[in-house]
Scaffold this motif. Structure first.
Motif, PDB file in Angstrom:
ATOM      1  N   PHE A   7       8.051  18.645 -14.851  1.00 44.40           N
ATOM      2  CA  PHE A   7       8.760  17.452 -15.329  1.00 44.40           C
ATOM      3  C   PHE A   7       9.332  17.658 -16.725  1.00 44.40           C
ATOM      4  O   PHE A   7       8.912  18.554 -17.478  1.00 44.40           O
ATOM      5  N   LEU A   8      10.320  16.825 -17.001  1.00 45.05           N
ATOM      6  CA  LEU A   8      11.012  16.884 -18.299  1.00 45.05           C
ATOM      7  C   LEU A   8      10.828  15.544 -18.993  1.00 45.05           C
ATOM      8  O   LEU A   8      10.970  14.495 -18.360  1.00 45.05           O
ATOM      9  N   ARG A   9      10.502  15.602 -20.262  1.00 43.32           N
ATOM     10  CA  ARG A   9      10.417  14.352 -21.038  1.00 43.32           C
ATOM     11  C   ARG A   9      11.810  14.066 -21.593  1.00 43.32           C
ATOM     12  O   ARG A   9      12.288  14.750 -22.499  1.00 43.32           O
ATOM     13  N   LEU A  10      12.473  13.074 -21.014  1.00 46.12           N
ATOM     14  CA  LEU A  10      13.850  12.776 -21.437  1.00 46.12           C
ATOM     15  C   LEU A  10      13.894  12.357 -22.906  1.00 46.12           C
ATOM     16  O   LEU A  10      14.888  12.590 -23.596  1.00 46.12           O
ATOM     17  N   ARG A  11      12.796  11.726 -23.353  1.00 48.78           N
ATOM     18  CA  ARG A  11      12.742  11.305 -24.754  1.00 48.78           C
ATOM     19  C   ARG A  11      12.887  12.515 -25.679  1.00 48.78           C
ATOM     20  O   ARG A  11      13.583  12.473 -26.684  1.00 48.78           O
ATOM     21  N   GLU A  12      12.260  13.616 -25.273  1.00 48.95           N
ATOM     22  CA  GLU A  12      12.353  14.838 -26.085  1.00 48.95           C
ATOM     23  C   GLU A  12      13.697  15.524 -25.886  1.00 48.95           C
ATOM     24  O   GLU A  12      14.315  16.016 -26.825  1.00 48.95           O
ATOM     25  N   LEU A  13      14.132  15.528 -24.637  1.00 49.13           N
ATOM     26  CA  LEU A  13      15.401  16.193 -24.330  1.00 49.13           C
ATOM     27  C   LEU A  13      16.567  15.518 -25.075  1.00 49.13           C
ATOM     28  O   LEU A  13      17.465  16.173 -25.593  1.00 49.13           O
ATOM     29  N   PHE A  14      16.503  14.173 -25.146  1.00 50.55           N
ATOM     30  CA  PHE A  14      17.580  13.423 -25.802  1.00 50.55           C
ATOM     31  C   PHE A  14      17.314  13.220 -27.294  1.00 50.55           C
ATOM     32  O   PHE A  14      18.119  12.599 -27.986  1.00 50.55           O
ATOM     33  N   ARG A  15      16.186  13.719 -27.743  1.00 50.43           N
ATOM     34  CA  ARG A  15      15.800  13.624 -29.162  1.00 50.43           C
ATOM     35  C   ARG A  15      15.963  12.200 -29.686  1.00 50.43           C
ATOM     36  O   ARG A  15      16.729  11.947 -30.623  1.00 50.43           O
ATOM     37  N   THR A  16      15.275  11.269 -29.018  1.00 51.56           N
ATOM     38  CA  THR A  16      15.422   9.851 -29.395  1.00 51.56           C
ATOM     39  C   THR A  16      14.725   9.537 -30.712  1.00 51.56           C
ATOM     40  O   THR A  16      15.067   8.560 -31.376  1.00 51.56           O
ATOM     41  N   GLY A  17      13.722  10.348 -31.060  1.00 51.13           N
ATOM     42  CA  GLY A  17      13.001  10.097 -32.305  1.00 51.13           C
ATOM     43  C   GLY A  17      12.097   8.888 -32.229  1.00 51.13           C
ATOM     44  O   GLY A  17      11.702   8.332 -33.241  1.00 51.13           O
ATOM     45  N   THR A  18      11.812   8.428 -31.011  1.00 56.57           N
ATOM     46  CA  THR A  18      10.952   7.250 -30.846  1.00 56.57           C
ATOM     47  C   THR A  18       9.599   7.672 -30.290  1.00 56.57           C
ATOM     48  O   THR A  18       9.457   8.756 -29.724  1.00 56.57           O
ATOM     49  N   GLN A  19       8.638   6.775 -30.437  1.00 51.14           N
ATOM     50  CA  GLN A  19       7.306   7.012 -29.879  1.00 51.14           C
ATOM     51  C   GLN A  19       7.341   6.711 -28.374  1.00 51.14           C
ATOM     52  O   GLN A  19       8.073   5.814 -27.928  1.00 51.14           O
ATOM     53  N   PRO A  20       6.552   7.443 -27.600  1.00 52.99           N
ATOM     54  CA  PRO A  20       6.546   7.161 -26.161  1.00 52.99           C
ATOM     55  C   PRO A  20       5.928   5.803 -25.852  1.00 52.99           C
ATOM     56  O   PRO A  20       5.040   5.333 -26.566  1.00 52.99           O
ATOM     57  N   SER A  31      16.965  22.199  -3.441  1.00 55.94           N
ATOM     58  CA  SER A  31      15.640  22.591  -2.964  1.00 55.94           C
ATOM     59  C   SER A  31      14.550  22.285  -3.998  1.00 55.94           C
ATOM     60  O   SER A  31      13.377  22.500  -3.741  1.00 55.94           O
ATOM     61  N   GLU A  32      14.934  21.807  -5.170  1.00 58.48           N
ATOM     62  CA  GLU A  32      13.949  21.594  -6.232  1.00 58.48           C
ATOM     63  C   GLU A  32      13.589  20.132  -6.398  1.00 58.48           C
ATOM     64  O   GLU A  32      14.422  19.250  -6.233  1.00 58.48           O
ATOM     65  N   ARG A  33      12.310  19.913  -6.768  1.00 58.10           N
ATOM     66  CA  ARG A  33      11.861  18.568  -7.121  1.00 58.10           C
ATOM     67  C   ARG A  33      11.445  18.612  -8.586  1.00 58.10           C
ATOM     68  O   ARG A  33      10.732  19.517  -9.013  1.00 58.10           O
ATOM     69  N   VAL A  34      11.893  17.639  -9.317  1.00 59.74           N
ATOM     70  CA  VAL A  34      11.604  17.612 -10.747  1.00 59.74           C
ATOM     71  C   VAL A  34      11.282  16.170 -11.127  1.00 59.74           C
ATOM     72  O   VAL A  34      11.867  15.228 -10.592  1.00 59.74           O
ATOM     73  N   GLY A  35      10.347  16.009 -12.055  1.00 63.08           N
ATOM     74  CA  GLY A  35      10.037  14.685 -12.550  1.00 63.08           C
ATOM     75  C   GLY A  35      10.742  14.439 -13.883  1.00 63.08           C
ATOM     76  O   GLY A  35      10.830  15.339 -14.721  1.00 63.08           O
ATOM     77  N   LEU A  36      11.277  13.254 -14.037  1.00 62.13           N
ATOM     78  CA  LEU A  36      11.904  12.884 -15.312  1.00 62.13           C
ATOM     79  C   LEU A  36      11.037  11.792 -15.940  1.00 62.13           C
ATOM     80  O   LEU A  36      10.834  10.728 -15.334  1.00 62.13           O
ATOM     81  N   VAL A  37      10.529  12.054 -17.111  1.00 64.69           N
ATOM     82  CA  VAL A  37       9.661  11.073 -17.764  1.00 64.69           C
ATOM     83  C   VAL A  37      10.527  10.105 -18.562  1.00 64.69           C
ATOM     84  O   VAL A  37      11.319  10.526 -19.414  1.00 64.69           O
ATOM     85  N   VAL A  38      10.374   8.807 -18.248  1.00 65.43           N
ATOM     86  CA  VAL A  38      11.149   7.772 -18.942  1.00 65.43           C
ATOM     87  C   VAL A  38      10.166   6.751 -19.522  1.00 65.43           C
ATOM     88  O   VAL A  38       8.990   6.715 -19.138  1.00 65.43           O
ATOM     89  N   ALA A  50      19.445  22.205 -17.732  1.00 62.91           N
ATOM     90  CA  ALA A  50      19.335  22.181 -19.189  1.00 62.91           C
ATOM     91  C   ALA A  50      17.872  22.101 -19.616  1.00 62.91           C
ATOM     92  O   ALA A  50      17.439  22.752 -20.575  1.00 62.91           O
ATOM     93  N   GLY A  51      17.108  21.276 -18.876  1.00 61.85           N
ATOM     94  CA  GLY A  51      15.695  21.134 -19.188  1.00 61.85           C
ATOM     95  C   GLY A  51      14.943  22.427 -18.998  1.00 61.85           C
ATOM     96  O   GLY A  51      14.093  22.798 -19.816  1.00 61.85           O
ATOM     97  N   GLN A  52      15.272  23.130 -17.903  1.00 58.83           N
ATOM     98  CA  GLN A  52      14.600  24.401 -17.632  1.00 58.83           C
ATOM     99  C   GLN A  52      14.923  25.429 -18.716  1.00 58.83           C
ATOM    100  O   GLN A  52      14.065  26.206 -19.139  1.00 58.83           O
ATOM    101  N   GLN A  53      16.166  25.377 -19.145  1.00 60.87           N
ATOM    102  CA  GLN A  53      16.583  26.306 -20.201  1.00 60.87           C
ATOM    103  C   GLN A  53      15.802  26.007 -21.492  1.00 60.87           C
ATOM    104  O   GLN A  53      15.301  26.920 -22.155  1.00 60.87           O
ATOM    105  N   GLN A  54      15.686  24.734 -21.793  1.00 60.49           N
ATOM    106  CA  GLN A  54      14.967  24.334 -23.002  1.00 60.49           C
ATOM    107  C   GLN A  54      13.497  24.753 -22.919  1.00 60.49           C
ATOM    108  O   GLN A  54      12.918  25.271 -23.879  1.00 60.49           O
ATOM    109  N   GLU A  55      12.964  24.538 -21.712  1.00 61.11           N
ATOM    110  CA  GLU A  55      11.573  24.906 -21.472  1.00 61.11           C
ATOM    111  C   GLU A  55      11.356  26.409 -21.695  1.00 61.11           C
ATOM    112  O   GLU A  55      10.400  26.839 -22.335  1.00 61.11           O
ATOM    113  N   ALA A  56      12.333  27.181 -21.152  1.00 62.41           N
ATOM    114  CA  ALA A  56      12.223  28.642 -21.273  1.00 62.41           C
ATOM    115  C   ALA A  56      12.288  29.061 -22.733  1.00 62.41           C
ATOM    116  O   ALA A  56      11.552  29.954 -23.182  1.00 62.41           O
ATOM    117  N   GLN A  57      13.162  28.384 -23.484  1.00 59.84           N
ATOM    118  CA  GLN A  57      13.301  28.717 -24.911  1.00 59.84           C
ATOM    119  C   GLN A  57      12.002  28.420 -25.665  1.00 59.84           C
ATOM    120  O   GLN A  57      11.548  29.190 -26.511  1.00 59.84           O
TER     121      GLN A  57
END
Lengths: 108, 664
Positions: free
Chosen positions: B572-585, B598-605, B652-659
């Protein structure tokens, strides 16, 4: 049934009366019909005519009858108009009324 | 009166006629003696010629006349249909399109060359075949001899005159058959105010005495037969003594009289069918779609207002309007849908031409032609599909001798198919050729600097390299492909439609390219979510399920970004981090599980607000390269929500994760 009288309003039609400009001719006749009780169609003897015009005149006669008006030809059909009537099957088994309208033939 | 430009109408109808002619010609290549196709092509050419002359396309009419004459000779059995003749008329048909598009252009040299080609094809078509071999398809009524009387009643298709048919010519032809009395029936002509003067409202009653067979009478109407009402009844035969001896004629009378109501019913049915369809300019549909979009936005605003008001009447009206606008949207979507058959049909010609150019034997198989997609998709996919089919034929399919040596049939197959799955339509181009040479793809990519030498790539990543700009594995540049342009444009076009391309290939067995395109492009069902202070829309078609991510689970999952879902690990990807919202979860975060291919991914909102009818507005040119969003929409309170492009987002999330992992 009657023939055009000197006071009847004539509508001079263009030299081309075919499907190419039949919409414009329709508007022209319709406008005239709406303003006059008697519409005398003045068709040039040299006019280029096809079946769409004969159909249009037929429709104009029906329209005029609806409002107790009349449509007449300024002169008997000749030239292209006569040719279209003949080839189109309007002259076989003609009613006296049709013969009077298109050919100005007396009915006795 | 608001009448469309007749020239424009003619162009549209002529283009359709040309398509019908082309389809008939291509069918003929499979069965050169198919009388129905020969007649259909002939009628198409005749109508095109007649209407072309009527609307002032003199060059088109004159050129088409030659092709019509050639097919008239085929129809009459003077010359046989041959592949050369069909090809000559196909080439001529392309020229007719040019004459239609630029009637005042300089076409003389091309016209002359094509007509020369046509004449050679006709003259080289062998010795004349007796006419009787063609006419003999109607044996019962062909028996001539003896004067017979026929009653014929007919009315022509309403658009016959507009299409170039001269009714007087038909009546003249009838007179040529024998002693003829024709009476025009004006009873169905309406009053002038309601008359469509370009249509035919007349009918005719004809009494014909002739020795000619019934088929000669039917031939008079051959060009308009499909849509007209025609009754032919024999009312008298020769003197009784002759009739008693001449049994076939007597039998023909019975058949004919029984046929009449059936023919009439069939004609009525055809007319009713044609009356069910209305031609509407595409831009009016687009305008209407925009209006529906605005209505949906306004309805969303109303729903929001009603939700905060205490007025029960307002809520009731709001719900009713919500239901109606939803139905209107669905109806509008259906109006815009077109079967992909209209897209696939053009490939028959392409494959026919490529087969001749390359010397490869090719069979084109189309499947799922009734699958419907938005008309915009049809319009935009045409060129990409041409590229893909060309590539399959040029790079994929082998020459016949090479195929035979590999134990395959000499004739290669290209399968073009479409099917719908969920909110997507999948269009697949499959060939049974040699497959993609991965070593050559890698070598080319390395040589072009697209990848580093020795770079580690998955098989899918390697195959996707062919969609990189400037990439081509063709050793020689051909007319068909191999210029290094096209495949990247294909990818861009598909992505612009919010679609994706999957490619698979097996050495020696062939390749498959699958385009996954959303069914609709204008309004989608979305899941409205909040991330930080912003609202976002996730296409509902991609959503599989929603889960709560407790604070404990969130803390426990840090560093690995996987959740356990029914015994399988889902990243899963935390969209808050991906979008750099600067807010608390949010203390009650949610995971939206989406499926991308073929992929399943979770998006944390932070919050799931609910479903939302999403009118897609394009991003501005400034944001053109922001691939993680496919567009924006306006919410009920007037604020803007971005629509997530889940495929790109996951990448994009996978790329960020890899980095992050690489950074340690």
């Amino acid at each position: 049934m009657s023939s055009p009288l000197p006071g009847d309003a004539p509508l001079t039609l263009p030299a081309t009366l075919t499907i190419k400009n039949i919409l414009a001719v329709q508007e022209l006749i319709l406008d005239f019909l709406n303003k006059n009780t008697t519409t005398v169609l003045d068709i040039d003897e040299e006019a280029q005519i096809d079946l769409s015009f004969v159909q249009l005149v037929t429709a104009a006669r029906k329209q005029a009858e609806m409002k107790a008006g009349r449509v007449l030809l300024a002169r008997p059909a000749t030239g292209d108009l006569y040719d279209v009537l003949k080839r189109g099957g309007f002259l076989d088994d003609m009613t006296p009324e049709a013969a009077h309208f298109w050919l100005h033939q007396e009915t006795n | 009166m608001n009448n469309p430009d007749p020239i424009s109408v003619f162009r549209t109808e002529a283009a359709e006629l040309l398509e019908q002619i082309e389809s008939g010609l291509l069918d003929l290549t499979r069965s050169l003696e198919d009388r129905d196709q020969i007649d259909a092509v002939f009628r198409g050419l005749h109508t095109l010629k007649g209407s072309g002359a009527m609307f002032g396309f003199e060059a088109l009419a004159a050129f088409t006349h030659h092709c019509e004459t050639a097919f008239d000779r085929v129809r009459k059995g003077d010359v046989p249909a041959t592949h050369e003749l069909v090809s000559a008329v196909l080439s001529a048909q392309d020229h007719m399109r040019a004459l239609l598009e630029t009637p005042n252009g300089d076409h003389d040299a091309m016209s002359a060359a094509l007509l020369d080609n046509l004449h050679r094809a006709v003259n080289g078509a062998g010795s004349p075949t007796p006419i009787t071999t063609v006419i003999a398809t109607n044996p019962v009524v062909e028996k001539a001899g003896g004067l017979r009387e026929w009653r014929i009643r007919f009315s022509l298709p309403a658009n016959a005159m507009a299409n170039g048919t001269n009714p007087l010519g038909l009546l003249d032809e009838m007179r040529d058959l024998g002693d003829c009395r024709i009476i025009a029936d004006t009873t169905k002509v309406p009053e002038l105010a309601t008359l469509d003067p370009r249509g035919i409202h007349l009918a005719w009653d004809v009494t014909l005495k002739t020795e000619k067979p019934r088929s000669d009478i039917e031939d008079v109407f051959i060009f308009v037969m499909d849509d007209m009402a025609l009754e032919i009844m024999e009312v008298a035969v020769d003197p009784p003594a002759t009739a008693l001896v001449d049994m076939p004629v007597a039998k023909a009378v019975v058949v004919t009289e029984r046929e009449a109501p059936a023919v009439q019913a069939a004609n009525d049915s055809k007319q009713a069918k044609s009356a069910e369809n209305v031609r509407v300019p595409a831009e009016r549909l687009d305008e209407m779609m925009d209006r529906v979009g605005e209505l949906v936005i306004a309805q969303s605003r109303l729903t929001q207002l009603a939700g905060t008001a205490a007025d029960l009447g307002l809520r009731s009206v709001s719900e009713e309007i919500e239901r109606l606008s939803g139905e209107l949207r669905d109806t509008m979507m259906v109006l815009r849908m077109m079967p992909v058959a209209s897209l696939f049909s053009r490939f028959r010609r392409l494959v026919h031409d490529l087969s001749r150019e390359t010397g490869k034997e090719i069979e084109l198989i189309t499947e799922g032609e009734s699958t419907e997609v938005d008309k915009t998709v049809i319009d935009r996919l045409a060129d990409p599909l041409v590229h893909l089919v060309r590539n399959s034929i040029d790079h994929g399919l082998e020459q016949p001798e090479e195929r035979l040596a590999a134990g395959k049939e000499a004739k290669g197959k290209v399968i073009l198919s479409a099917h719908q799955t969920g909110g997507e339509v999948i269009i697949t181009i499959k060939d049974d050729g040699r497959g993609i040479n991965r070593e050559r793809v890698r070598a080319k990519a390395e040589a072009s600097g697209i990848i580093q030498p020795g770079a580690t790539l998955t098989d899918q990543d390697l195959l996707q390299l062919i969609f990189q700009p400037g990439f081509s594995t063709a050793q020689t540049v051909t007319n068909l492909s191999g210029r290094g342009v096209g495949m990247d444009v294909v990818k861009k076009t598909v992505e612009a439609l919010r679609g994706t391309i999957d490619i698979t290939s097996k050495p020696g067995e062939g390749s498959t390219v699958a385009l996954r395109i959303p069914l609709t492009l204008a309004i989608i069902e979305g899941l409205l979510v909040r991330v930080g202070q912003g609202c976002y829309v996730i296409p509902l078609s991609a959503v599989e399920e929603c889960l709560e991510l407790s604070l404990e689970d969130d803390l426990r999952s840090r560093g690995r970004s996987f959740i356990s879902l029914r015994d399988s690990l889902v990243p899963f990807l935390r969209l808050r981090e991906l979008f750099r919202t600067g807010t608390q979860p949010d203390p009650h975060q949610k995971v939206v599980v989406i499926s991308t291919g073929s992929e399943r991914v979770g998006l944390v909102v932070d919050q799931i607000i609910g479903d939302h009818q999403t009118v897609i507005k394009s991003m501005s040119k400034l944001h053109h390269d922001v691939v993680t969003f496919s567009g924006a929409t306006i919410l009920g309170d007037g604020s803007v929500a971005l629509i997530l492009d889940v495929t790109h987002l996951v990448a994009a999330g996978q790329q960020q994760e890899a980095q992050l992992r690489a950074a340690g």
